[in-house]
Write an enzyme that holds these catalytic residues in place. Sequence first.
Site, PDB file in Angstrom:
ATOM      1  N   SER A  67       0.807  -1.216   0.000  1.00 41.35           N
ATOM      2  CA  SER A  67       0.000   0.000   0.000  1.00 41.35           C
ATOM      3  C   SER A  67       0.844   1.271   0.000  1.00 41.35           C
ATOM      4  O   SER A  67       0.369   2.327  -0.422  1.00 41.35           O
ATOM      5  CB  SER A  67      -0.937   0.014   1.214  1.00 41.35           C
ATOM      6  OG  SER A  67      -0.205  -0.115   2.425  1.00 41.35           O
ATOM      7  N   ASP A 126      -4.833   7.284   9.850  1.00 40.27           N
ATOM      8  CA  ASP A 126      -4.464   5.975  10.401  1.00 40.27           C
ATOM      9  C   ASP A 126      -3.070   5.996  11.024  1.00 40.27           C
ATOM     10  O   ASP A 126      -2.674   5.062  11.718  1.00 40.27           O
ATOM     11  CB  ASP A 126      -4.563   4.872   9.337  1.00 40.27           C
ATOM     12  CG  ASP A 126      -3.658   5.114   8.136  1.00 40.27           C
ATOM     13  OD1 ASP A 126      -2.624   5.776   8.272  1.00 40.27           O
ATOM     14  OD2 ASP A 126      -4.006   4.622   7.044  1.00 40.27           O
ATOM     15  N   HIS A 135       0.069   5.560   6.853  1.00 35.39           N
ATOM     16  CA  HIS A 135       0.247   5.802   5.426  1.00 35.39           C
ATOM     17  C   HIS A 135       0.543   7.281   5.196  1.00 35.39           C
ATOM     18  O   HIS A 135      -0.175   8.143   5.713  1.00 35.39           O
ATOM     19  CB  HIS A 135      -1.004   5.386   4.641  1.00 35.39           C
ATOM     20  CG  HIS A 135      -1.234   3.918   4.630  1.00 35.39           C
ATOM     21  ND1 HIS A 135      -2.116   3.291   5.495  1.00 35.39           N
ATOM     22  CD2 HIS A 135      -0.691   2.934   3.870  1.00 35.39           C
ATOM     23  CE1 HIS A 135      -2.112   1.994   5.261  1.00 35.39           C
ATOM     24  NE2 HIS A 135      -1.252   1.757   4.286  1.00 35.39           N
TER      25      HIS A 135
END
Length: 247
Positions: free
Chosen positions: A56, A204, A207
Amino acid sequence: MLKVLKFRYFLCALLIIGCKENVEKKKVEPNENATKVTEQETLETDEKVILFYGNSLTAAYGLDTEQGFPQRIQERLDSLDLHYKVINSGLSGETTSGGLNRLDWVLNQPVDIFVLELGANDGLRGIPITESMNNLQTMINMVKDRNPETRIILAGMQIPPNMGADYATQFKQMYPALAESNNIYLIPFLLEGVAGIPELNLEDGIHPTAEGQKIVAENVWEILKPIVTTGLENSEILESDKNTMIN
């Protein structure tokens, strides 16, 4: 201390968030048609290919693809009139095992520079270091077997000591050990200057934001630049690079 604690606890969420298949952005899924078009364009224009292969972080989770570090690298290359085509093969939630399983298909296209960014999800799951290391080694071998001339860059990662300090230390040491034994390039820590800094990460906490991705791009460019500019006039590249910083 507060930033360190946030970094440790927020990183633990990576496993859950990274494994979501129903992501808001469809960009994290591999696009077969786009890849085929890119390959065709490469063959027609004689552009060299840089393939970013990761999870990701490479896929620019939570952002538009254009804000991710692979696209920013493409913009830097274009600004310097360097004839390289960047392919983003990042997949959210990818582990070294998953990456190994899909690599053969990905390598069906010509690749001049292969940037391997995998392992973080292994570490957060507590997968044995030997297993992750073997998977990364096998992927490196596959790239070399397909084309010995391909330059390989390994992106180093780090994890918090949730699985134990010894495990975290061995995980960190895995990347330089692989780079040295295979004589490949190493980005010491992909998230250097970003990890643990709240304003450079999404809600979060794990990221990178668009601003964080800019810093990640610079971390990558520091290792990539000498490779893509080899044989060119240093003074010309230095001046162009100075005037076209990623912004």
